[in-house]
Scaffold this motif. Structure first.
Motif, PDB file in Angstrom:
ATOM      1  N   THR A 157       0.808  -1.216   0.000  1.00 16.18           N
ATOM      2  CA  THR A 157       0.000   0.000   0.000  1.00 16.18           C
ATOM      3  C   THR A 157       0.843   1.268   0.000  1.00 16.18           C
ATOM      4  O   THR A 157       0.510   2.249  -0.666  1.00 16.18           O
ATOM      5  N   VAL A 158       1.959   1.263   0.741  1.00 12.68           N
ATOM      6  CA  VAL A 158       2.683   2.517   0.977  1.00 12.68           C
ATOM      7  C   VAL A 158       4.002   2.632   0.226  1.00 12.68           C
ATOM      8  O   VAL A 158       4.649   3.681   0.291  1.00 12.68           O
ATOM      9  N   MET A 159       4.420   1.581  -0.482  1.00 17.49           N
ATOM     10  CA  MET A 159       5.775   1.605  -1.040  1.00 17.49           C
ATOM     11  C   MET A 159       5.982   2.755  -2.022  1.00 17.49           C
ATOM     12  O   MET A 159       7.084   3.309  -2.098  1.00 17.49           O
ATOM     13  N   GLY A 160       4.942   3.118  -2.759  1.00 19.68           N
ATOM     14  CA  GLY A 160       5.090   4.201  -3.721  1.00 19.68           C
ATOM     15  C   GLY A 160       5.319   5.550  -3.061  1.00 19.68           C
ATOM     16  O   GLY A 160       6.275   6.268  -3.384  1.00 19.68           O
ATOM     17  N   VAL A 161       4.434   5.911  -2.116  1.00 21.40           N
ATOM     18  CA  VAL A 161       4.573   7.212  -1.458  1.00 21.40           C
ATOM     19  C   VAL A 161       5.817   7.234  -0.581  1.00 21.40           C
ATOM     20  O   VAL A 161       6.452   8.287  -0.411  1.00 21.40           O
ATOM     21  N   TYR A 162       6.197   6.085  -0.014  1.00 23.21           N
ATOM     22  CA  TYR A 162       7.418   6.028   0.799  1.00 23.21           C
ATOM     23  C   TYR A 162       8.651   6.291  -0.065  1.00 23.21           C
ATOM     24  O   TYR A 162       9.535   7.069   0.303  1.00 23.21           O
ATOM     25  N   ALA A 163       8.702   5.648  -1.216  1.00 19.49           N
ATOM     26  CA  ALA A 163       9.862   5.819  -2.097  1.00 19.49           C
ATOM     27  C   ALA A 163      10.007   7.265  -2.545  1.00 19.49           C
ATOM     28  O   ALA A 163      11.126   7.798  -2.611  1.00 19.49           O
ATOM     29  N   LYS A 164       8.892   7.916  -2.864  1.00 21.07           N
ATOM     30  CA  LYS A 164       8.966   9.293  -3.348  1.00 21.07           C
ATOM     31  C   LYS A 164       9.233  10.282  -2.219  1.00 21.07           C
ATOM     32  O   LYS A 164      10.041  11.199  -2.354  1.00 21.07           O
ATOM     33  N   ALA A 165       8.522  10.102  -1.089  1.00 27.47           N
ATOM     34  CA  ALA A 165       8.637  11.083  -0.010  1.00 27.47           C
ATOM     35  C   ALA A 165       9.908  10.920   0.799  1.00 27.47           C
ATOM     36  O   ALA A 165      10.538  11.915   1.184  1.00 27.47           O
ATOM     37  N   VAL A 166      10.317   9.695   1.085  1.00 23.50           N
ATOM     38  CA  VAL A 166      11.442   9.454   1.997  1.00 23.50           C
ATOM     39  C   VAL A 166      12.763   9.292   1.239  1.00 23.50           C
ATOM     40  O   VAL A 166      13.778   9.889   1.600  1.00 23.50           O
ATOM     41  N   ILE A 167      12.760   8.476   0.199  1.00 23.02           N
ATOM     42  CA  ILE A 167      14.001   8.204  -0.527  1.00 23.02           C
ATOM     43  C   ILE A 167      14.255   9.243  -1.613  1.00 23.02           C
ATOM     44  O   ILE A 167      15.389   9.452  -2.034  1.00 23.02           O
ATOM     45  N   GLY A 168      13.200   9.918  -2.058  1.00 29.42           N
ATOM     46  CA  GLY A 168      13.358  10.959  -3.066  1.00 29.42           C
ATOM     47  C   GLY A 168      13.253  10.468  -4.491  1.00 29.42           C
ATOM     48  O   GLY A 168      13.729  11.124  -5.425  1.00 29.42           O
ATOM     49  N   PHE A 169      12.615   9.318  -4.706  1.00 26.50           N
ATOM     50  CA  PHE A 169      12.430   8.803  -6.053  1.00 26.50           C
ATOM     51  C   PHE A 169      11.468   9.680  -6.845  1.00 26.50           C
ATOM     52  O   PHE A 169      10.493  10.197  -6.296  1.00 26.50           O
ATOM     53  N   SER A 170      11.732   9.824  -8.128  1.00 32.07           N
ATOM     54  CA  SER A 170      10.744  10.403  -9.039  1.00 32.07           C
ATOM     55  C   SER A 170       9.759   9.299  -9.419  1.00 32.07           C
ATOM     56  O   SER A 170       9.991   8.113  -9.140  1.00 32.07           O
ATOM     57  N   THR A 171       8.666   9.679 -10.063  1.00 26.65           N
ATOM     58  CA  THR A 171       7.706   8.673 -10.527  1.00 26.65           C
ATOM     59  C   THR A 171       8.385   7.682 -11.463  1.00 26.65           C
ATOM     60  O   THR A 171       8.178   6.462 -11.365  1.00 26.65           O
ATOM     61  N   LYS A 172       9.203   8.184 -12.368  1.00 26.42           N
ATOM     62  CA  LYS A 172       9.890   7.309 -13.328  1.00 26.42           C
ATOM     63  C   LYS A 172      10.809   6.331 -12.615  1.00 26.42           C
ATOM     64  O   LYS A 172      10.868   5.134 -12.967  1.00 26.42           O
TER      65      LYS A 172
END
Length: 434
Positions: free
Chosen positions: A267-282
């Motif tokens: 459920t949270v891996m997407g928002v975690y990756a972007k918000a915490v690790i700084g991943f872009s959508t791509k």
């Protein structure tokens, strides 16, 4: 039971098994595109924007998932009773699938609706999308109860681990096809993914709709005409008989904690990756692709591992992989660590479903298998309430701490997996036992 399929690679090309596996392909498109990626990104885009509001967006993601699971908990035990008494699975799977598809289509319609109206402090369009998502996810998870129960009709006991692994592997290939909608989205307008995702779900569900046939029910099952509420009485009786089925009930407790971690991370891996690790959508899409390939390899390979060492040892191995993945993800200070965590978690997610479904078949008597699959779903869906609520409550309470809140919330999943592993090793088990 469906006529026993052939051996070797020809096993996977028999029509019932192929149609069954393609449905995993279809519903995984919904699971990956809507639950894991684009719905959370839509909420992050609509609600988030800063470290604090990103935590609130994460809370909305987890709470909507938890609420849909709550309603599933009320009904999932009944689903197994329906299976055992009628012998029908596809008859229930089809309407729930269509309900999920229609709700997802409407999510796309309302997400693009421009209006100044509001309700309960939320824009009306956002409130409608939240409600429709909960309906869609409820219907999707309802489908899985009937879909999972179909596996016992597809082959012999020795073939079931291979069939289960094949289904999960084909399902993860569906993830790759589902991500073909990404060019419609890019870095924004994530709601544009909802309609094409629903249409892909429909397209690849057609084989099971038209080509799969339920086995003929036993005469006693065909004659039974239970009332709707009678199912609850049977479920209560099953719990009272727990001492007679101690191994499977212990495993369901263990699975409760395992699934807590699995469902919450999905459920949270997407928002975690972007918000915490700084991943872009791509970057996240690429990570998800790599994790999906890991899941394909893990699920297919663990079909053979489970057949070789037994389902109990396979589940324990997968739990250890999950522990390593969560530890890496919650402490990751650079992208390579998170890439490693994502790959390990991909292996664990695919393998857990293969080993656990096989273990349920091995631990349950055939005449109660549908009911125990209903209870299996019950255990999993209760955990789908608790895990997201735990994560969402931590991010809500610690929102002012920014990204540290998400790290603490993800790290809390370690405790859940450890509890599950402790319970799991206590399950009395002998491979192939009935």
């Amino acid at each position: 039971m469906v006529e026993s399929p052939r051996s070797g690679w020809r096993l996977y090309w028999s029509m019932p098994i192929l149609a069954w596996a393609l449905y995993d392909f279809a519903n995984t498109i919904f699971s990956s595109n809507i639950i894991t990626i684009f719905f959370p990104f839509y909420l992050q885009e609509t609600i988030g924007g800063s470290e604090t509001t990103n935590q609130i967006a994460g809370t909305f993601v987890t709470y909507t998932n938890a609420l849909s699971s709550f309603f599933l908990v009320l009904l999932s035990p009944l689903y197994g009773v329906w299976i055992d008494r009628t012998g029908r699975k596809k008859a229930y799977l089809v309407p729930f699938t269509l309900a999920c598809i229609v709700s997802t289509l409407l999510m796309g319609v309302f997400a693009g609706w421009q209006t100044d109206a509001g309700i309960a402090g939320l824009p009306l369009s956002l409130a409608a999308v939240l409600l429709l998502f909960m309906i869609a996810k409820f219907a999707y998870n309802s489908c899985l109860v009937f879909y999972d129960a179909m596996i016992s009709d597809l082959g012999s006991d020795k073939q079931l681990p291979l069939i289960s692994g094949f289904g999960v592997a084909v399902g993860y290939i569906g993830t790759l096809v589902g991500l073909t909608v990404y060019p419609l989205v890019g870095e924004g307008d994530f709601h544009r993914s909802f309609v094409p995702s629903a249409l892909l779900f429909l397209l690849f569900s057609l084989p099971i709709f038209f080509l799969y046939k339920d086995p003929k029910p036993a005469p006693s099952a065909a004659a039974a005409k239970p009332s709707f509420l009678s199912g609850y009485r049977d479920i209560v009786l099953t719990f009272r008989e727990a001492r007679l089925y101690r191994p499977v009930f212990l495993f369901m407790i263990a699975y409760f904690f395992f699934n807590d971690a699995v469902a919450t991370a999905i459920t949270v891996m997407g928002v975690y990756a972007k918000a915490v690790i700084g991943f872009s959508t791509k970057q996240f899409i690429l990570l998800y692709l790599v994790s999906t390939v890991s899941s394909i390899v893990g699920s297919f390979a663990f079909g053979y591992v489970t057949r070789s060492v037994g389902a109990k040892r396979s589940v324990a191995i997968v739990a250890c992989v999950m522990i390593a993945a969560i530890l890496l993800a919650s402490t990751a200070w650079n992208e390579p660590m998170f890439w490693t965590a994502g790959s390990l978690y991909g292996i664990a997610m695919g393998a857990m479903w293969v080993a656990s479904r096989t273990m349920i078949v091995e631990l349950t008597p055939e005449h109660k298998r549908g009911q125990f699959f209903g209870l299996f779903a019950f255990s999993g869906k209760v955990s789908s309430i608790v895990g997201p609520l735990l994560y969402g409550s931590i991010t809500w309470a610690l929102a002012e701490a920014g990204n540290l809140a998400s790290r603490i919330a993800l790290g809390s999943l370690l405790v859940l997996v450890l509890i599950g592993l402790i319970v799991h090793v206590r399950v009395p088990y002998r491979s192939g036992a009935k």
